[in-house]
Design a protein around this motif. Structure first.
Motif, PDB file in Angstrom:
ATOM      1  N   VAL A 219       1.107  -1.277  -0.560  1.00 40.73           N
ATOM      2  CA  VAL A 219      -0.266  -0.050  -0.449  1.00 40.73           C
ATOM      3  C   VAL A 219       0.960   1.329   0.221  1.00 40.73           C
ATOM      4  CG1 VAL A 219      -1.176   1.153   1.414  1.00 40.73           C
ATOM      5  CG2 VAL A 219      -1.420  -0.768   1.160  1.00 40.73           C
ATOM      6  N   TYR A 220       2.178   1.539   1.077  1.00 37.40           N
ATOM      7  CA  TYR A 220       3.022   2.777   1.305  1.00 37.40           C
ATOM      8  C   TYR A 220       3.428   2.538  -0.411  1.00 37.40           C
ATOM      9  CZ  TYR A 220       6.285   5.726   2.237  1.00 37.40           C
ATOM     10  OH  TYR A 220       6.852   6.669   2.685  1.00 37.40           O
ATOM     11  N   GLU A 221       4.544   1.668  -0.804  1.00 39.13           N
ATOM     12  CA  GLU A 221       4.827   1.461  -2.575  1.00 39.13           C
ATOM     13  C   GLU A 221       3.775   2.529  -3.515  1.00 39.13           C
ATOM     14  OE1 GLU A 221       7.930  -0.210  -3.891  1.00 39.13           O
ATOM     15  OE2 GLU A 221       8.149   0.550  -2.089  1.00 39.13           O
ATOM     16  N   GLU A 222       2.284   1.751  -2.787  1.00 41.79           N
ATOM     17  CA  GLU A 222       1.539   2.645  -4.075  1.00 41.79           C
ATOM     18  C   GLU A 222       1.334   3.582  -4.570  1.00 41.79           C
ATOM     19  OE1 GLU A 222      -2.270   0.316  -3.961  1.00 41.79           O
ATOM     20  OE2 GLU A 222      -1.752  -1.491  -4.779  1.00 41.79           O
ATOM     21  N   ASN A 223       1.455   4.491  -3.277  1.00 43.37           N
ATOM     22  CA  ASN A 223       0.807   5.312  -3.050  1.00 43.37           C
ATOM     23  C   ASN A 223       2.096   6.247  -2.655  1.00 43.37           C
ATOM     24  OD1 ASN A 223      -1.825   5.591  -2.619  1.00 43.37           O
ATOM     25  ND2 ASN A 223      -1.723   4.080  -1.625  1.00 43.37           N
TER      26      ASN A 223
ATOM     27  N   LEU B 227       2.826   9.949  -4.098  1.00 44.53           N
ATOM     28  CA  LEU B 227       1.647  10.868  -3.420  1.00 44.53           C
ATOM     29  C   LEU B 227       2.182  11.536  -1.655  1.00 44.53           C
ATOM     30  CD1 LEU B 227      -2.219   9.690  -4.215  1.00 44.53           C
ATOM     31  CD2 LEU B 227      -0.700  11.626  -4.925  1.00 44.53           C
ATOM     32  N   ILE B 228       2.345  10.080  -1.220  1.00 40.84           N
ATOM     33  CA  ILE B 228       2.821  10.899   0.305  1.00 40.84           C
ATOM     34  C   ILE B 228       3.838  11.349   0.352  1.00 40.84           C
ATOM     35  CG2 ILE B 228       3.721   9.614   2.688  1.00 40.84           C
ATOM     36  CD1 ILE B 228       1.737   7.415   1.385  1.00 40.84           C
ATOM     37  N   GLN B 229       4.434  11.125  -1.025  1.00 39.17           N
ATOM     38  CA  GLN B 229       6.303  12.206  -0.017  1.00 39.17           C
ATOM     39  C   GLN B 229       5.995  13.600  -1.516  1.00 39.17           C
ATOM     40  OE1 GLN B 229       8.554   9.215  -2.422  1.00 39.17           O
ATOM     41  NE2 GLN B 229       8.860   7.960  -1.006  1.00 39.17           N
ATOM     42  N   ILE B 230       4.925  13.629  -2.020  1.00 34.72           N
ATOM     43  CA  ILE B 230       4.983  15.104  -2.192  1.00 34.72           C
ATOM     44  C   ILE B 230       3.790  15.834  -2.140  1.00 34.72           C
ATOM     45  CG2 ILE B 230       5.893  14.599  -5.511  1.00 34.72           C
ATOM     46  CD1 ILE B 230       2.899  14.972  -5.478  1.00 34.72           C
ATOM     47  N   GLY B 231       3.880  15.582  -0.830  1.00 38.28           N
ATOM     48  CA  GLY B 231       2.336  16.020   0.621  1.00 38.28           C
ATOM     49  C   GLY B 231       1.273  15.712  -0.390  1.00 38.28           C
ATOM     50  N   ALA B 232       0.654  15.513  -1.381  1.00 38.76           N
ATOM     51  CA  ALA B 232      -0.506  15.773  -1.847  1.00 38.76           C
ATOM     52  C   ALA B 232      -1.175  14.618  -0.667  1.00 38.76           C
ATOM     53  CB  ALA B 232      -0.770  14.989  -3.408  1.00 38.76           C
ATOM     54  N   TYR B 233      -1.126  13.756   0.119  1.00 34.12           N
ATOM     55  CA  TYR B 233      -2.060  12.874   0.493  1.00 34.12           C
ATOM     56  C   TYR B 233      -2.586  13.121   1.680  1.00 34.12           C
ATOM     57  CZ  TYR B 233      -4.237   9.072   3.484  1.00 34.12           C
ATOM     58  OH  TYR B 233      -5.005   7.915   4.153  1.00 34.12           O
TER      59      TYR B 233
ATOM     60  N   ILE C 203       1.133   4.612   6.304  1.00 36.15           N
ATOM     61  CA  ILE C 203       2.375   5.612   6.672  1.00 36.15           C
ATOM     62  C   ILE C 203       2.764   5.648   8.206  1.00 36.15           C
ATOM     63  CG2 ILE C 203       2.578   7.511   7.335  1.00 36.15           C
ATOM     64  CD1 ILE C 203       0.549   8.639   4.628  1.00 36.15           C
ATOM     65  N   GLN C 204       2.765   5.063   8.644  1.00 40.04           N
ATOM     66  CA  GLN C 204       2.440   4.523   9.883  1.00 40.04           C
ATOM     67  C   GLN C 204       3.186   4.186  10.798  1.00 40.04           C
ATOM     68  OE1 GLN C 204      -0.958   3.324  13.017  1.00 40.04           O
ATOM     69  NE2 GLN C 204       0.234   2.538  14.214  1.00 40.04           N
ATOM     70  N   TYR C 205       2.838   2.395   9.680  1.00 43.83           N
ATOM     71  CA  TYR C 205       4.015   1.394  10.557  1.00 43.83           C
ATOM     72  C   TYR C 205       5.600   1.904   9.003  1.00 43.83           C
ATOM     73  CZ  TYR C 205       0.528  -1.133  13.103  1.00 43.83           C
ATOM     74  OH  TYR C 205       0.596  -1.442  14.124  1.00 43.83           O
ATOM     75  N   HIS C 206       5.245   2.511   8.274  1.00 45.03           N
ATOM     76  CA  HIS C 206       6.366   2.115   7.731  1.00 45.03           C
ATOM     77  C   HIS C 206       8.218   2.619   7.374  1.00 45.03           C
ATOM     78  CE1 HIS C 206       8.945   3.333   3.517  1.00 45.03           C
ATOM     79  NE2 HIS C 206       8.105   2.523   3.084  1.00 45.03           N
TER      80      HIS C 206
END
Ligand SMILES: Nc1ncnc2c1ncn2[C@@H]1O[C@H](COP(=O)(O)OP(=O)(O)OP(=O)(O)O)[C@@H](O)[C@H]1O
Ligand SMILES: [Mg+2]
Length: 436
Positions: A379-383, A386-392, A404-407
């Motif tokens: 799930v982290y990989e798929e998103n 988005l997560i890294q550019i702060g769009a999520y 994200i919490q467990y990553h």
């Protein structure tokens, strides 16, 4: 009574030495008229230097009309027309035994440093048939590899055969060294096939170290040696593993690399006149691979858990050797350049790797935890973009929030320093604790 027996064996003994003569040398191939010999037999070619005779080992690899085609196991220098070819009537044999543990040998089973072999070794042929498929016991026990990411998420079974796919410089040698030092196998057989000479020494001294060498037998065939020697390196290491397996040991066979074995077999195939097929590989390459890889695995006496590294050029996983090897083995571990560049070592791409026997050898708790961690990572990989550019935006999806919490703790868990040790139980416990 006893005397008769001796007399009989003397009568049966062939006291004639059979010789042939070299007629032609083309590239890697020697043609000779006689002696009487069959494919796979070892012969000695008598070479003359400064009035002395040196015997050069060679193997019968084919026939051309009435003539033998031989390939040498060392340099061809002093051979000329008419050089004598002596038949041994036997395929290559090496000497195997517990005395070899801690030693570095060449594909002919001789000590690399030129000293004498230890005493008490037994003759053992390098080419054997694989165990009968119907008599192979199923894989039921896990074996400790000593690498957290593998033991917890890609659990290896005793007698499993795995491919390690890696480009250059992504931490292959370091990983093999860690496995040799930390695994729970009784003995390691390490085959270094087609590496540069400098790398061999670096591997033995740095990656394996004294601790690893103490429980290993290293078989070395460097890239400058004749193709037949490189091929024999793989056979010899496999034969030594078989010797220990049949005596009840659990053996680790680490072969680096199966790609270089295939390349050497291709050289031989092309020299004997085979047609090139995919990427220049000859049909005999695709026949030799399953024959070699099927020899390892479990038998009723012991097991050979085997790891074969496969070189992937430009991280292309679809080249013919990768494809063939992946089809034969029971799993693959993919080392990813992207992870290595981010400093995540060992650079195992968990989502792309698989152990096909894991579900047979682990308990339900462990299996569920491993599946959950994979899911979180996926799930982290798929998103990730988005997560890294702060769009999520947090709170939009429970699944992504959790990922994200467990990553950070997952990444911390997957990293392992070169000298960091972790037993099988410790790795599983850390996995279970990580997810509570
Ligand atoms: N577990 C690790 N922890 C920290 N650094 C590591 C680890 N594994 C590998 N490295 C780093 O990666 C570098 C390359 O590793 P290694 O020599 O094992 O790669 P390789 O795939 O065998 O390379 P080559 O293709 O040149 O043989 C090492 O010099 C080391 O700095
Ligand atoms: Mg290396």
């Amino acid at each position: 009574m006893n005397k008769d027996l001796y007399l009989k064996s003397i009568q049966k003994f062939d006291t004639y030495k059979r010789f042939g003569k070299v007629t032609r040398v083309v590239g890697l191939m020697i043609e000779s008229k006689g002696p009487e010999a069959s494919i796979g037999d070892l012969c000695y070619i008598h070479a003359h230097t400064h009035g002395r005779t040196r015997k050069i080992a060679a193997e019968v690899v084919g026939f051309q009309e009435e003539n033998l085609l031989l390939m040498p196991l060392s340099d061809l220098k002093e051979i000329g027309p008419g050089s004598l070819v002596e038949a041994t009537k036997e395929p290559l044999q090496i000497k195997a035994g517990t005395g070899l543990v801690g030693q570095v040998i060449n594909p002919l089973g001789e000590m690399m440093d030129g000293t004498c072999l230890p005493k008490g070794l037994k003759n053992y042929p390098t080419e054997q048939a694989p165990p009968n498929p119907l008599k192979r016991p199923t894989i039921s026990e896990p074996i400790q590899v000593g690498v957290k990411a593998i033991d917890s998420l890609l659990t290896v079974g005793e007698g499993q055969r795995i491919g390690i796919f890696a480009g250059s410089g992504v931490g292959k040698s370091t990983l093999l060294g860690m496995m040799s030092r930390n695994s729970s196998a009784d003995v390691n057989v390490i085959a270094l096939i087609g590496e540069r000479g400098r790398e061999v020494r670096e591997f033995i001294e740095n990656d394996l170290g004294e601790e690893g060498l103490k429980r290993s037998i290293v078989v070395v065939a460097t890239s400058d040696q004749p193709a037949l020697m490189r091929v024999k390196g793989a056979y010899t290491a496999t034969a030594i593993s078989e010797y220990f397996r049949e005596r009840g040991f659990n053996v680790n066979l680490l072969m680096d690399s199966i790609t270089r074995f295939a390349m050497a077999q291709r050289e031989i195939g092309l020299a004997t006149g085979e047609p090139p097929t995919t990427k220049g590989y000859t049909p005999s390459v695709f026949a030799a691979l399953p024959k070699l890889l099927e020899r390892t695995g479990k038998s009723h006496n012991g097991s050979i858990t085997a790891y074969y590294t496969v070189l992937v050029d430009g991280d292309d996983l679809n080249e013919p050797i990768s494809d063939t090897v992946r089809g034969i083995l029971d799993g693959h571990i993919i080392l990813d350049r992207k992870l290595a560049e981010q400093g995540q070592f060992p650079a195992i791409n968990v989502l792309k790797s698989i152990s096909r026997v894991m579900n047979q050898v682990v308990d339900d708790n462990h299996k569920q935890a491993a599946e959950r961690l994979r899911k979180l990572l996926a799930v982290y990989e798929e998103n990730s973009e988005l997560i890294q550019i702060g769009a999520y935006k947090r709170g939009s999806s429970r699944e992504i929030d959790e990922a994200i919490q467990y990553h950070p703790s997952i990444i911390k868990f997957l990293k392992q320093g070169v000298n960091e040790k972790s037993s099988f139980e410790q790795s599983i416990n850390s996995l279970l604790q990580l997810l509570v």
